[in-house]
Write a protein that holds these residues in place. Structure first.
Motif, PDB file in Angstrom:
ATOM      1  N   ILE A   1     -10.603  26.552   8.759  1.00 21.46           N
ATOM      2  CA  ILE A   1     -10.256  27.078  10.087  1.00 21.46           C
ATOM      3  C   ILE A   1      -9.292  28.250   9.941  1.00 21.46           C
ATOM      4  O   ILE A   1      -9.473  29.313  10.558  1.00 21.46           O
ATOM      5  CB  ILE A   1      -9.638  25.961  10.979  1.00 21.46           C
ATOM      6  N   ALA A   2      -8.268  28.081   9.086  1.00 21.25           N
ATOM      7  CA  ALA A   2      -7.277  29.152   8.895  1.00 21.25           C
ATOM      8  C   ALA A   2      -7.942  30.389   8.298  1.00 21.25           C
ATOM      9  O   ALA A   2      -7.654  31.527   8.708  1.00 21.25           O
ATOM     10  CB  ALA A   2      -6.136  28.657   7.997  1.00 21.25           C
ATOM     11  N   ALA A   3      -8.860  30.179   7.350  1.00 21.88           N
ATOM     12  CA  ALA A   3      -9.527  31.319   6.708  1.00 21.88           C
ATOM     13  C   ALA A   3     -10.347  32.112   7.725  1.00 21.88           C
ATOM     14  O   ALA A   3     -10.299  33.353   7.752  1.00 21.88           O
ATOM     15  CB  ALA A   3     -10.424  30.818   5.572  1.00 21.88           C
ATOM     16  N   VAL A   4     -11.067  31.409   8.573  1.00 19.47           N
ATOM     17  CA  VAL A   4     -11.882  32.076   9.595  1.00 19.47           C
ATOM     18  C   VAL A   4     -10.982  32.812  10.593  1.00 19.47           C
ATOM     19  O   VAL A   4     -11.294  33.935  11.019  1.00 19.47           O
ATOM     20  CB  VAL A   4     -12.789  31.044  10.315  1.00 19.47           C
ATOM     21  N   ALA A   5      -9.863  32.192  10.937  1.00 17.86           N
ATOM     22  CA  ALA A   5      -8.939  32.824  11.892  1.00 17.86           C
ATOM     23  C   ALA A   5      -8.429  34.147  11.330  1.00 17.86           C
ATOM     24  O   ALA A   5      -8.361  35.149  12.049  1.00 17.86           O
ATOM     25  CB  ALA A   5      -7.779  31.878  12.201  1.00 17.86           C
ATOM     26  N   VAL A   6      -8.091  34.151  10.053  1.00 17.83           N
ATOM     27  CA  VAL A   6      -7.613  35.389   9.416  1.00 17.83           C
ATOM     28  C   VAL A   6      -8.710  36.450   9.473  1.00 17.83           C
ATOM     29  O   VAL A   6      -8.471  37.587   9.883  1.00 17.83           O
ATOM     30  CB  VAL A   6      -7.207  35.114   7.950  1.00 17.83           C
ATOM     31  N   GLU A   7      -9.922  36.037   9.074  1.00 14.42           N
ATOM     32  CA  GLU A   7     -11.067  36.962   9.103  1.00 14.42           C
ATOM     33  C   GLU A   7     -11.245  37.606  10.470  1.00 14.42           C
ATOM     34  O   GLU A   7     -11.570  38.777  10.585  1.00 14.42           O
ATOM     35  CB  GLU A   7     -12.343  36.163   8.821  1.00 14.42           C
ATOM     36  N   GLN A   8     -11.081  36.778  11.523  1.00 13.22           N
ATOM     37  CA  GLN A   8     -11.345  37.260  12.884  1.00 13.22           C
ATOM     38  C   GLN A   8     -10.108  37.875  13.535  1.00 13.22           C
ATOM     39  O   GLN A   8     -10.187  38.349  14.674  1.00 13.22           O
ATOM     40  CB  GLN A   8     -11.875  36.106  13.754  1.00 13.22           C
ATOM     41  N   GLY A   9      -8.966  37.784  12.846  1.00 18.19           N
ATOM     42  CA  GLY A   9      -7.742  38.296  13.455  1.00 18.19           C
ATOM     43  C   GLY A   9      -7.338  37.524  14.693  1.00 18.19           C
ATOM     44  O   GLY A   9      -6.812  38.073  15.647  1.00 18.19           O
ATOM     45  N   GLN A  10      -7.623  36.216  14.678  1.00 16.43           N
ATOM     46  CA  GLN A  10      -7.264  35.381  15.828  1.00 16.43           C
ATOM     47  C   GLN A  10      -6.386  34.222  15.373  1.00 16.43           C
ATOM     48  O   GLN A  10      -6.320  33.926  14.179  1.00 16.43           O
ATOM     49  CB  GLN A  10      -8.536  34.823  16.481  1.00 16.43           C
ATOM     50  N   VAL A  11      -5.733  33.574  16.324  1.00 17.57           N
ATOM     51  CA  VAL A  11      -4.947  32.389  16.008  1.00 17.57           C
ATOM     52  C   VAL A  11      -5.728  31.175  16.486  1.00 17.57           C
ATOM     53  O   VAL A  11      -6.014  31.045  17.685  1.00 17.57           O
ATOM     54  CB  VAL A  11      -3.564  32.431  16.680  1.00 17.57           C
ATOM     55  N   ALA A  12      -6.106  30.283  15.570  1.00 16.29           N
ATOM     56  CA  ALA A  12      -6.874  29.093  15.956  1.00 16.29           C
ATOM     57  C   ALA A  12      -5.943  28.046  16.543  1.00 16.29           C
ATOM     58  O   ALA A  12      -4.848  27.810  16.026  1.00 16.29           O
ATOM     59  CB  ALA A  12      -7.601  28.529  14.737  1.00 16.29           C
TER      60      ALA A  12
ATOM     61  N   ARG B   1      -1.889  32.045  11.374  1.00 16.68           N
ATOM     62  CA  ARG B   1      -3.334  31.774  11.327  1.00 16.68           C
ATOM     63  C   ARG B   1      -3.752  30.715  12.352  1.00 16.68           C
ATOM     64  O   ARG B   1      -4.823  30.785  12.933  1.00 16.68           O
ATOM     65  CB  ARG B   1      -3.726  31.264   9.936  1.00 16.68           C
ATOM     66  N   ILE B   2      -2.919  29.714  12.524  1.00 17.79           N
ATOM     67  CA  ILE B   2      -3.225  28.644  13.478  1.00 17.79           C
ATOM     68  C   ILE B   2      -1.990  28.354  14.328  1.00 17.79           C
ATOM     69  O   ILE B   2      -0.877  28.771  13.989  1.00 17.79           O
ATOM     70  CB  ILE B   2      -3.643  27.326  12.768  1.00 17.79           C
ATOM     71  N   ARG B   3      -2.226  27.640  15.416  1.00 19.12           N
ATOM     72  CA  ARG B   3      -1.103  27.061  16.143  1.00 19.12           C
ATOM     73  C   ARG B   3      -1.420  25.585  16.379  1.00 19.12           C
ATOM     74  O   ARG B   3      -2.510  25.248  16.865  1.00 19.12           O
ATOM     75  CB  ARG B   3      -0.874  27.782  17.465  1.00 19.12           C
TER      76      ARG B   3
END
Ligand SMILES: *Cc1c(COP(=O)(O)O)cnc(C)c1O
Length: 422
Positions: free
Chosen positions: A122-133, A168-170
């Motif tokens: 999840i964190a890796a995808v969030a970084v890729e997308q520039g979003q906070v999961a 990356r996440i919250r």
């Protein structure tokens, strides 16, 4: 074959031969009941498994209209389907595999449950997308299913806090699921509750600013205010069914939402000793009329549920003989003999409903099948069309039918053609 859309107008108005009618006012009424019971905690309407067979989009829409604040599903695919239907309420999906579409979920603003391994992907995808999961950490407090083992909780919190610090996440939620809340006398709910409090405290001490702590399902919401925390996750009760053995929905202030009906496909007189269905496990006692019901296990009626109730012309008959893929049989007895001029062919056959008109209940079918009411409604298959009553809130006594159609409910043939909007 007549091409779709070219059926005569009268055909289009013909009711479907196999139909699960869902009363959205019953859903709204049940939602309002849970909103009141749960307050000040908020309500997550659990609409996984196509809203327990009732239709995820119409039920989610009705639940939000009636005061639910959140929606909950098991799979990301279920959550994405709600988003695709234009539903933008807070939404949590909690059951994943390494193939789950975390990218799609994060892009669609879907909160994700994590019991451990999901955090990295999840964190890796969030970084890729520039979003906070947005993540809800799940702790196993005793159910022994999905959720972090207690021994891994500290490590999961450390990893989550590191991902959070890196943007990356919250961590917005901490949750767990109860094992025996439907049996209020058992002690394990207290043990799970005490454990949950400790794990939440650990998460807060680790630096998580938890917005929503959630533990309660339908039975705990009804009987254990001490399990409500910030949010309750209610499924079964929204559909007007009781989680407690021996307690009717009405005793809980709930209204069953689904009515499952068909038509008697054939009624014929047979002599004494007539065997019925595969295995000939039933024989008529005397001259009798057999009523054929065009519903079987391909429609979701459990094959094992011989004896389940079917109401025809105001009388409830048990299913006799084996339930087959497409059909099952009731014995109308001597009183139903076609020769006496009372053929039941074409009569409405009601398997279950809210009970207002004496229809059998989902619970009776559950008893006949040796299962629970959850399974009976959830299994009703796509071959049974869904129709919706009271699709518009506040329509009052005007019962508006057939304004929504479940995406999975369209079958080929004249029935489906009849039900499609012209
Ligand atoms: C299915 C489910 C619920 C809803 O349970 P009900 O008994 O139907 O209220 C709540 N939480 C989780 C995690 C679930 O899987």
């Amino acid at each position: 074959m007549i091409a779709p859309g070219t059926a005569p107008a009268a055909d289009r108005l013909r009711p479907p031969e196999r139909v699960a009618v869902v009363d959205l006012d019953a859903i709204r009424s049940n939602v309002r009941r849970f909103v009141r019971v749960a307050a000040p905690a908020r309500l997550m309407a659990v609409v996984k498994a196509d809203a327990y067979g009732h239709g995820a989009v119409p039920v989610a829409t009705a639940a939000l209209e009636a005061g639910a604040s959140w929606l909950g599903v098991a799979h990301i695919e279920e959550a994405l389907a709600l988003r695709a239907a234009g539903i933008d309420a807070p939404l949590l999906a909690w059951l994943h595999t390494p193939q789950s579409d975390f990218a799609g979920a994060i892009a669609a603003g879907i909160d994700l449950g994590s019991a451990g391994w999901e955090l990295g992907p999840i964190a890796a995808v969030a970084v890729e997308q520039g979003q906070v999961a947005r993540v809800h950490l799940k702790i196993d407090t005793g159910l022994g299913r999905n959720g972090s083992p207690a021994a891994d909780w500290d490590a999961l919190l450390s990893a989550a806090m590191a991902h959070q610090a890196a943007g990356r996440i919250r961590v917005v939620g901490v949750f767990s699921h109860l094992a025996v809340a439907d049996e209020p006398d058992r002690p394990e709910t207290d043990e799970q509750l005490a454990a949950f409090r400790e794990f939440v405290a650990l998460a807060e001490r680790a630096g998580a600013a938890v917005e929503v702590r959630h533990l309660a399902n339908t039975p705990a919401t009804l009987t254990r205010p001490d399990t409500h925390f910030d949010l309750v996750r209610v499924g079964l009760g929204l559909y007007g069914l009781s989680p407690f053995a021996g307690t009717a929905p009405s005793a809980l202030g709930l209204r069953p939402a689904m009515t499952l009906t068909s038509l008697v496909a054939q009624c014929k007189d047979v002599p004494a000793g007539q065997g019925v269905s595969y295995g000939l496990s039933y024989r008529t006692m005397g001259p009798s009329a057999l009523g054929l019901i065009p519903l079987g296990y391909a429609d979701g009626i459990p094959r094992i549920a011989t004896g389940g109730p079917v109401r025809v012309n105001g009388v409830t008959y048990p299913v006799v003989g084996r339930i087959a893929m497409d059909q099952m049989v009731i014995d109308l007895g001597e009183a139903g003999l076609v020769a006496s001029g009372r053929s039941a062919t074409g009569a409405e056959a009601v398997l279950f409903g809210p009970g207002d008109d004496g229809e059998p209940s989902v619970d009776e079918w559950a008893a006949a099948a040796g299962t629970n009411n959850y399974e009976i409604v959830t299994r009703v298959s796509p071959r049974v069309q869904r129709r919706y009553l009271n699709a518009f809130p506040g329509a009052g006594d005007i019962r508006r039918q057939m304004t929504l159609e479940s995406s999975t409910a369209v079958e080929d043939g004249p029935t489906a053609r009849a039900a499609r909007p012209a």
